[in-house]
Design a protein around this motif. Sequence first.
Motif, short mmCIF file in Angstrom:
data_model
loop_
_atom_site.label_atom_id
_atom_site.label_comp_id
_atom_site.label_asym_id
_atom_site.label_seq_id
_atom_site.Cartn_x
_atom_site.Cartn_y
_atom_site.Cartn_z
N ALA A 146 0.83 -1.21 0.00
CA ALA A 146 0.00 0.00 0.00
C ALA A 146 0.87 1.26 0.00
CB ALA A 146 -0.92 -0.01 1.22
N GLY A 147 1.94 1.24 0.79
CA GLY A 147 2.82 2.41 0.86
C GLY A 147 3.53 2.69 -0.46
N SER A 148 3.91 1.64 -1.18
CA SER A 148 4.56 1.82 -2.48
C SER A 148 3.62 2.51 -3.46
CB SER A 148 4.99 0.46 -3.05
OG SER A 148 5.93 -0.16 -2.21
N MET A 151 3.41 6.17 -2.79
CA MET A 151 4.55 6.95 -3.27
C MET A 151 4.54 7.10 -4.78
SD MET A 151 7.78 5.75 -0.93
CE MET A 151 8.82 7.01 -1.68
N VAL A 152 4.18 6.02 -5.49
CA VAL A 152 4.25 6.01 -6.95
C VAL A 152 3.02 6.67 -7.58
CG1 VAL A 152 4.30 4.51 -8.99
CG2 VAL A 152 5.72 3.97 -7.00
N GLY A 153 1.83 6.41 -7.00
CA GLY A 153 0.57 6.82 -7.62
C GLY A 153 0.47 8.30 -7.92
N LEU A 254 8.64 2.44 4.13
CA LEU A 254 8.72 1.22 3.32
C LEU A 254 9.73 0.24 3.90
CD1 LEU A 254 8.57 2.46 -0.39
CD2 LEU A 254 6.75 1.49 1.01
N VAL A 255 10.81 0.76 4.45
CA VAL A 255 11.82 -0.10 5.06
C VAL A 255 11.33 -0.63 6.41
CG1 VAL A 255 14.16 -0.16 6.02
CG2 VAL A 255 13.71 1.09 3.89
#
Length: 396
Positions: A146-148, A151-153, A254-255
Motif C-alpha cells: 500500500a505504501g509503495s 509513493m508512486v501513484g 517502506l523499510v
Amino acid sequence: MSVGAGREPLWSRDYVLTLLTTFSFFASLFYLTTTLPDYIDDVGGAEWEVGLVVGAFAVVPIVLRPYVGRWSDRGGRKWLVRGGLVVMALSIAPMAGTGEMLALFALRLVQGIGVAMVPTSAAALMAAIVPASRRGEGVGFFGMAAGSAQMVGPVAGAWFAAQWGFGAVFVIASLTAAAALLVVQPVSEPPVGAAVRSGRSGPLLPPRAIFPASIFLATTLAFTAAFIFLPLLGKERGLGEVAFFFTMHGGASLVARPLGGRISDRVGRVPVITFGLSGMVVAMILLGSAESFAVVLAAGLCSGLGLGSTQTGCFALALDRVPYEQQGGATAVLQLAWDVAGIGAGVAFGVLASLWGVASIFWGSALLVAVAIVVLHLGRAGGLTRATPLSTPPPA
C-alpha cells in the motif's frame, strides 16, 4: 508477549497475488491525488468545492468499514475485494466525462464504498493467508504494498495528466482497478472460523482489538496533523520545500514495515511498537523546534520509521489478540484509526493552533504519542497485549 519465530513459508501464490491486488487498488486511488484538485480547478470549481469533492469519500468508510470486517469474517473476503474493485472501476471512469461538481461529489461518495471494502477485506484475506509464526512480516509487506502505491501513484497520475490530459488519468485509474480483478481471481478463499460455521456471529467491533487500535490512533493523529499543518509551519518559518518531509517519511516507512514486522515475530510486538512510537515522538519534537530544512528531513526519517513500525506492530497485535473468526473485524477496527484521525485531527489541532500557534500542534502531538507509550506498557502489565491461541487459522 513474544511470537514464535518459525520459518513457515510466507511467499505463497495467494499472498503475492493479494499484495499485487492491494498495490493496484491503491495505485488507482492515488493516481487522483495530484490530478483531481487540478481537474476541478480546470473545469471552474471554487476552492471550497475542491476540498468538498476531494474529501467526499472519507465519510463513507468510517460508517461502512466495521460491517465490511464482519462480512469478511463470514467468508466473503474475496467477494468483497472484487466488489470494491468493481465499484472503483465504475465510479472513476465517468469522472472523465463530467465537470459538474454535484456529479463529481456523488462519484467520490461512491468511491468511498470501494475505499471501505477493498483495504479492509484485502487485509483480512492477507491475515487468513499468512502463517501465524510470520504474521508480523506478512503484515509488514502488506503495508509496504500500500505504501509503495502511495509513493508512486501521485507522481504517475501527474505524469499521465501532463502527457495525455486529465481524462486519461481517470481512464487509467479505472483500468488499474479493473485489472486488479484479474489479479485477485486465482486467490483461494481461506476457510472461515469454527464459530462462523456453527452460525455464531462475533461483535461488530472486537473488544480485544480496541487497545492496539487506540495506541495506533495516537500515531495517526500525529501524522495527520503533520500532513495538514506542516506546510503552514514551513511557510511561517521559511523551512523550504517541506514536501520532502513526506518523501523521507515514505521511504523510511517502506523499510520499517517489513523489517519491523519480522523483528516483531522474533521479539514480540510491544518492543517494535515502542520503537515506532518513540520515533514519532522525536519526529514531532523536531518539527516543533525546526528552524532549518535539514531538521525537517530528519523529522521525516523519524516519522517514517515511527509510523511504519507502529502500524505493523499494532496490526499484528490486533490479529494476535482476537479469535481467527474475528480477524476481519480486528482489521476494520485498526483501519478506523486512520478514518477517525482524518476527520478529527484537523478540527482538534486547528483549535490548538488558533490558541497557541502552529508549532504547538507538533508539541501537542509529541505529548499525545508519549502518553501512548505509557499506556502501552501499562496495558502490557495488565495483560492487554497478550495473544490468544485461537488466532491461528483452522486447518483447510
